[in-house]
Write an enzyme that holds these catalytic residues in place. Structure first.
Site, PDB file in Angstrom:
ATOM      1  N   ARG A  46       0.848  -1.215   0.000  1.00  0.00           N
ATOM      2  CA  ARG A  46       0.000   0.000   0.000  1.00  0.00           C
ATOM      3  C   ARG A  46       0.877   1.257   0.000  1.00  0.00           C
ATOM      4  O   ARG A  46       0.582   2.249  -0.653  1.00  0.00           O
ATOM      5  CB  ARG A  46      -0.955   0.003   1.197  1.00  0.00           C
ATOM      6  CG  ARG A  46      -1.741   1.302   1.273  1.00  0.00           C
ATOM      7  CD  ARG A  46      -2.971   1.287   2.183  1.00  0.00           C
ATOM      8  NE  ARG A  46      -2.894   0.454   3.356  1.00  0.00           N
ATOM      9  CZ  ARG A  46      -2.160   0.706   4.432  1.00  0.00           C
ATOM     10  NH1 ARG A  46      -1.396   1.787   4.503  1.00  0.00           N
ATOM     11  NH2 ARG A  46      -2.178  -0.127   5.463  1.00  0.00           N
ATOM     12  N   TYR A  98     -16.946  15.162 -15.559  1.00  0.00           N
ATOM     13  CA  TYR A  98     -17.371  13.764 -15.583  1.00  0.00           C
ATOM     14  C   TYR A  98     -18.417  13.587 -14.465  1.00  0.00           C
ATOM     15  O   TYR A  98     -18.239  14.116 -13.359  1.00  0.00           O
ATOM     16  CB  TYR A  98     -16.152  12.847 -15.373  1.00  0.00           C
ATOM     17  CG  TYR A  98     -16.538  11.443 -15.004  1.00  0.00           C
ATOM     18  CD1 TYR A  98     -17.379  10.691 -15.835  1.00  0.00           C
ATOM     19  CD2 TYR A  98     -16.109  10.860 -13.826  1.00  0.00           C
ATOM     20  CE1 TYR A  98     -17.761   9.407 -15.489  1.00  0.00           C
ATOM     21  CE2 TYR A  98     -16.491   9.565 -13.474  1.00  0.00           C
ATOM     22  CZ  TYR A  98     -17.315   8.851 -14.309  1.00  0.00           C
ATOM     23  OH  TYR A  98     -17.711   7.588 -13.969  1.00  0.00           O
ATOM     24  N   ASP A 170      -7.807  17.856 -14.900  1.00  0.00           N
ATOM     25  CA  ASP A 170      -8.103  16.473 -15.268  1.00  0.00           C
ATOM     26  C   ASP A 170      -7.718  16.336 -16.739  1.00  0.00           C
ATOM     27  O   ASP A 170      -8.381  16.866 -17.630  1.00  0.00           O
ATOM     28  CB  ASP A 170      -9.594  16.178 -15.042  1.00  0.00           C
ATOM     29  CG  ASP A 170      -9.937  14.721 -15.307  1.00  0.00           C
ATOM     30  OD1 ASP A 170      -9.251  14.088 -16.136  1.00  0.00           O
ATOM     31  OD2 ASP A 170     -10.903  14.219 -14.699  1.00  0.00           O
ATOM     32  N   LYS A 195      -8.482   5.059 -19.079  1.00  0.00           N
ATOM     33  CA  LYS A 195      -8.811   5.475 -20.439  1.00  0.00           C
ATOM     34  C   LYS A 195      -7.589   5.341 -21.356  1.00  0.00           C
ATOM     35  O   LYS A 195      -7.027   4.274 -21.453  1.00  0.00           O
ATOM     36  CB  LYS A 195      -9.384   6.895 -20.380  1.00  0.00           C
ATOM     37  CG  LYS A 195     -10.491   7.062 -19.317  1.00  0.00           C
ATOM     38  CD  LYS A 195     -11.665   6.192 -19.609  1.00  0.00           C
ATOM     39  CE  LYS A 195     -12.758   6.062 -18.589  1.00  0.00           C
ATOM     40  NZ  LYS A 195     -12.638   6.526 -17.251  1.00  0.00           N
TER      41      LYS A 195
END
Ligand code: P1T
Length: 380
Positions: A46, A98, A170, A195
């Site tokens: 992590r 978005y 973004d 994406k």
């Protein structure tokens, strides 16, 4: 080194232990320590993992930033950045976002007393008057999802600097191949690496890239404390996809132009949104701040829900699916899919109507794509 070379080489030296040419998938949750406080740079996945570290270094290089961080999703990346805010802080954001970003803002952060002002980012007067003493962050998404509006990054960042406000861009739609917000002085870049960055529709992921060490340390702290990190396998797949980003983006753009020009002339199309078309309202700004226009084309069909449904049902090469940026072409019905959580009034205001379809133009042959659109448009 050039972009193409960095995509293939940065962070990807042969493995020190074995000489493996390709970065191995370090599929381990933990790392054995030699003695208390002595390790080889990794303790627990992590907090850090060599496969993820390779991806983070490569992403930073491609965005021309110093530090990269990789997450389990684009929204996890956004959440880590937004975790720098405190109750009472204020954020400026465009109406166009978005749908999931808007939901995170309004349904997760607003109840925690972080306030948002949504406005039209193409209006410099409204933008200048939106800054309050409590404003800490401005959130920029450009080109926007799904109506492909273009916001002037340098102008907005300049306004942010005057008010000592952090700017976040973004960069999911443009990718660093076509747009480098950090070079336009933005503070933070976020991505849905789901994406184009990964590009093969087989990973959900996100990223943050910054130049400032203090911001990096803060976001890294939230990355580790909240825990939305990418798995070693997802990081590896993303790194593998990233190697071909340059050639993919060139072909996505070529195919998008072919699709946009075909649709522009089609009698059943009311309008085409593609920033590479000279009639697009953001064309000049896009030319100024981008080196290409990307692979998304949104279209307004002549008709409503039932015509659009017939069209979408009959597509054979395009798949009706959420997401974008993969090698396969997808069609998205934004009003019911990606932007289902948007208020109806806002959807109408920004142009997400019941005849809007967003096309993620993939890497199939352009003729097969236009033929597919032609036969599906003939069905209503
Ligand atoms: O889905 P996720 O990886 O969590 O990324 C969220 C996200 C963030 N920013 C932009 C601009 C996005 O488009 C997305 C995700 N978008 C879709 C799933 C979509 O089909 O538009």
């Amino acid at each position: 080194m050039h972009f193409e070379t960095r995509a293939i080489r940065v962070g990807q030296e042969p493995d020190e232990a074995t000489g493996a040419t390709i970065v191995p998938i370090y599929q381990t949750s933990t790392f054995t320590q030699e003695e208390i406080g002595r390790n080889k740079g990794f303790e627990y996945t992590r907090s850090g993992n060599p496969t993820r570290a390779a991806l983070e270094a490569c992403l930073a290089s491609l965005e021309e930033g110093k530090y990269g961080l990789s997450f389990a999703s684009g929204l996890a990346a956004e959440h880590a950045v937004l975790s720098m805010l405190r109750p009472g802080d204020h954020v400026i954001a465009p109406f166009d976002l978005y749908g999931g970003t808007y939901r995170l803002f309004t349904q997760v952060l607003e109840p925690m007393n972080i306030r948002f002002t949504f406005l039209d980012f193409t209006d410099p007067v409204k933008l200048a008057s939106a800054f309050l003493p409590e404003t800490r962050m401005a959130w920029i998404e450009t080109p926007t999802n799904p109506t492909l509006k273009i916001f002037d990054i340098a102008a907005i960042v300049n306004e942010c600097h005057r008010h000592n406000v952090l700017s976040v861009v973004d960069n999911t739609f443009a990718t660093p191949y076509f747009q480098k917000p950090l070079s336009l002085e933005a503070d933070i870049v976020v991505h849905s690496t789901t994406k184009y960055i990964n590009g093969h529709s087989d990973v959900v992921g996100g990223a943050v890239v910054v130049n400032d060490k203090v911001i990096w340390n803060k976001v890294r702290f939230y990355q580790n404390s909240i825990g939305g990190v990418s798995s070693p396998f997802d990081a590896w797949l993303t790194l593998r996809g990233l190697k071909t980003l340059a050639v993919r983006m060139q072909q996505h753009e070529r195919n998008a132009f072919a699709v946009a020009r075909f649709l522009q002339k089609h009698p059943k199309i009311e309008g085409v949104l593609y920033p590479g078309l000279e009639g697009h309202p953001g064309y000049n700004t896009a030319k100024k701040q981008m080196t290409g226009f990307g692979g998304l084309v949104s279209v307004y069909l002549k008709g409503g829900f039932s015509e659009v449904n017939l069209f979408l049902k009959n597509l054979k090469v395009f798949s009706l699916a959420e997401s974008l940026g993969g090698v396969e072409s997808l069609a998205n019905y934004s009003t019911r899919m990606t932007h289902a959580s948007y208020p109806e009034k806002l959807k109408n205001q920004i142009g997400i109507t019941d005849n809007l379809v967003r096309l993620s133009v993939g890497l199939e042959h352009a003729d097969d794509l236009t033929d597919d659109l032609k036969q599906a448009l003939a069905k209503f």
